[in-house]
Design an enzyme around this catalytic site. Structure first.
Site, short mmCIF file in Angstrom:
data_model
loop_
_atom_site.label_atom_id
_atom_site.label_comp_id
_atom_site.label_asym_id
_atom_site.label_seq_id
_atom_site.Cartn_x
_atom_site.Cartn_y
_atom_site.Cartn_z
N CYS A 43 0.69 -0.87 0.24
CA CYS A 43 0.27 -0.01 0.37
C CYS A 43 1.05 1.42 0.22
O CYS A 43 0.85 2.26 -0.69
CB CYS A 43 -0.91 -0.23 0.98
SG CYS A 43 -1.63 1.29 1.21
N CYS A 48 -1.45 1.58 -3.42
CA CYS A 48 -2.38 2.55 -3.08
C CYS A 48 -1.90 4.12 -2.58
O CYS A 48 -2.32 4.75 -3.23
CB CYS A 48 -2.79 2.25 -1.90
SG CYS A 48 -3.40 1.11 -0.62
N LYS A 51 0.02 5.46 -6.26
CA LYS A 51 -1.24 5.13 -7.08
C LYS A 51 -1.95 6.57 -7.18
O LYS A 51 -2.14 7.48 -8.09
CB LYS A 51 -1.57 4.25 -6.88
CG LYS A 51 -2.69 4.14 -7.93
CD LYS A 51 -3.84 2.75 -7.52
CE LYS A 51 -4.69 3.76 -6.41
NZ LYS A 51 -5.36 2.55 -6.15
N TYR A 178 -9.00 -3.14 -11.64
CA TYR A 178 -8.59 -1.96 -11.01
C TYR A 178 -7.86 -1.70 -11.21
O TYR A 178 -7.50 -0.53 -11.44
CB TYR A 178 -9.27 -1.88 -9.84
CG TYR A 178 -9.50 -2.09 -8.64
CD1 TYR A 178 -7.72 -1.12 -7.84
CD2 TYR A 178 -9.23 -3.39 -8.38
CE1 TYR A 178 -7.28 -2.37 -6.55
CE2 TYR A 178 -8.32 -4.09 -7.11
CZ TYR A 178 -7.50 -3.65 -6.50
OH TYR A 178 -7.16 -3.91 -5.12
N GLU A 182 -7.18 1.84 -13.35
CA GLU A 182 -6.00 2.61 -12.92
C GLU A 182 -5.55 3.35 -13.26
O GLU A 182 -4.93 4.25 -13.51
CB GLU A 182 -5.85 2.38 -11.65
CG GLU A 182 -7.28 2.84 -10.31
CD GLU A 182 -7.22 2.14 -8.46
OE1 GLU A 182 -7.95 2.06 -8.07
OE2 GLU A 182 -5.41 1.40 -8.89
N HIS A 435 -28.05 20.74 -1.45
CA HIS A 435 -28.58 20.89 -3.16
C HIS A 435 -27.06 21.83 -3.02
O HIS A 435 -27.36 23.27 -2.10
CB HIS A 435 -29.53 21.58 -3.20
CG HIS A 435 -29.83 21.93 -4.70
ND1 HIS A 435 -30.01 21.30 -5.61
CD2 HIS A 435 -30.27 22.83 -5.27
CE1 HIS A 435 -29.86 22.04 -6.80
NE2 HIS A 435 -30.01 23.32 -6.02
N GLU A 440 -26.40 14.26 -3.26
CA GLU A 440 -27.83 14.55 -3.35
C GLU A 440 -28.86 13.01 -3.62
O GLU A 440 -30.13 13.40 -3.35
CB GLU A 440 -29.06 15.95 -3.32
CG GLU A 440 -28.81 16.31 -5.00
CD GLU A 440 -28.96 17.87 -4.65
OE1 GLU A 440 -30.51 18.15 -4.98
OE2 GLU A 440 -28.74 19.19 -5.89
#
Length: 452
Positions: A43, A48, A51, A178, A182, A435, A440
């Site tokens: 990681c 992670c 990356k 992934y 990525e 909003h 939302e």
């Protein structure tokens, strides 16, 4: 019998370091840890963290155009890989230093060398030294694998991508998971001409079909040359480039070829099988719900067990191990409803079941909306986002939430809390919309788009 240590941890990644630190710091156990490579593991050092920094770097190319649309007189410049790489490696060095200090400050003795297991209570270090421990924890993680084919030695993996001497002009990425997706987005954003091959019918297998379909579409819109149902037959060196022959008849030259077609547990040569520790087909260490192997004194956590291969999960498993073994509180790590983010461009966040998985289990309603968000739309971009809820007809519980949008990772962390608590569609409906935001839509969808 007295041992040198109460706990010996093999592997200095996120899971192993957490288990060692908590066992030593919270319970006063005598703990040692061995790591043959760099502290911080996949990681922090080759996953992670670097990356995500590369994702950030790659997103600025589009921001310049957007800024111009918003009235800013900004001119695009060139991306300087050397300048970025220098800062990136300095940051990884800093983080590795933090991991080393965490161990030192909690009284964990660390050994910068490979360790193997000799018997249920003994490990041997690379220099031949043997250490005994009441408990041994294997947290050696995973490693990318490249399938064997003519010229496969010319390919790099995600491990090497952070160390490239120069940015390639043309690059092939092979894989549809992934990591492949990525890096396709990252390299494309950094100005590399990216081709991606995946042998399957659609990228991101295992994720919600509608969500992965949108990611795939947007990746193509962003300029990635994606070929599905395609694999590499052979590769050969041609000057400084690599000639690639593909199953679809294409033959092209690339500066780099990166394989992201799978990772295997890092369990080879640790001496486990000789002791009767069971390994699975990929080499994963078989453990029970408390991360214990068939040899009672040996435990394993993280990617080497191939349960859920995510950093926060390895950390959780490490904490549960300490609770179970050192605090007398048997704790099983909870692998249910784990929110995850995929830092593709567009980003995807997901928690719970995909529409396909849920429909196989029970009757469901699907609430979904796809639209052009205000920020991108104003800038003249055609990028779409998706907000999607999968709801049980019987209990009204939200079984899955899927978001494809900028910032989806941040959104899914919070949606994940609601889903984990067992929120119903009506709980979502009762929540007032914030909003104007993209998210939302998660609380304003009134009619299901379909039932299954």
């Amino acid at each position: 019998m007295s041992f040198d240590y109460d706990l010996f941890v093999i592997g200095g990644g996120s899971g192993g370091v957490r288990a060692a630190r908590v066992a030593a710091g919270d319970t006063g156990a005598k703990v040692a840890l061995a790591e043959e490579d760099r502290y911080g593991g996949t990681c922090v050092i080759r996953g992670c963290v670097p990356k995500k920094l590369m994702v950030f770097a790659s997103e600025y190319s589009g921001m310049v155009e957007d800024a111009q649309s918003y009235g800013w007189d900004i001119q695009p410049g060139a991306f300087n890989w050397d300048a970025f790489k220098g800062k990136l490696h300095a940051e990884l060095d800093r983080l590795e230093g933090i991991y080393r200090n965490i161990l030192k400050n909690n009284g964990v003795e660390s050994f910068d060398q490979r360790a193997t297991v000799v018997d249920p209570h003994t490990v041997e270090l690379a220099d031949g030294t043997r250490k005994t421990a009441k408990h041994i924890l294997v947290a050696t993680g995973g490693w990318p694998t490249i399938p064997e084919f003519p010229g496969s030695d010319l390919a790099i993996t995600s491990n090497e991508i952070f160390h490239l001497d120069e940015l390639p002009k043309k690059m092939l990425i092979v894989g549809g998971g992934y990591i492949a997706c990525e890096f396709a987005g990252i390299m494309n954003g950094l100005g590399v001409e990216v081709t991606q091959y995946y042998r399957g019918a659609q990228i991101l297998r295992g994720f919600d079909d509608e969500a992965r379909g949108l990611v795939s579409e947007e990746m193509c819109q962003n300029g990635i040359d994606l070929h599905l149902g395609t694999n590499v037959l052979e590769m050969s060196k041609e000057g400084d480039q690599i000639r690639v022959k593909a199953t679809n008849g294409d033959e092209n030259l690339f500066d780099q070829v990166m394989y992201a077609t799978g990772r295997n547990p890092n369990s080879t040569g640790l001496g486990l099988e000789a002791l009767g520790v069971e390994l699975g087909r990929k080499g994963e260490i078989k453990v029970d719900q408390y991360s214990q192997t068939g040899v009672p004194s040996i435990y394993a956590i993280g990617d080497v067990t191939d349960r859920v291969n995510l950093t926060p999960v390895a950390i959780r498993e490490g904490m549960a191990f300490v609770e179970t073994v050192f605090k007398g509180n048997p704790t099983s790590p909870d692998h249910d409803l784990i929110p995850t983010a995929i830092f593709t461009q567009p980003e995807m966040g997901t928690v719970g079941l995909s529409e396909e998985e849920a429909a196989e289990q029970e009757p469901i309603e699907v609430y979904a909306t796809s639209f052009k968000p205000m920020q991108q739309s104003f800038a003249g971009r055609s990028a779409r986002v998706l907000m999607k809820l999968i709801v049980s007809k019987a209990t009204r519980k939200v079984l899955g939430c899927h978001i494809v949008a900028p910032g989806a990772g941040e959104m899914i962390q919070l949606a994940g809390i609601a889903v984990k608590m067992g929120a119903t569609k009506e709980d979502f409906d009762r929540t007032v919309a914030v909003h104007p935001t993209m998210s939302e839509e998660l609380v304003t969808m009134k009619q299901p788009v379909r039932s299954a």
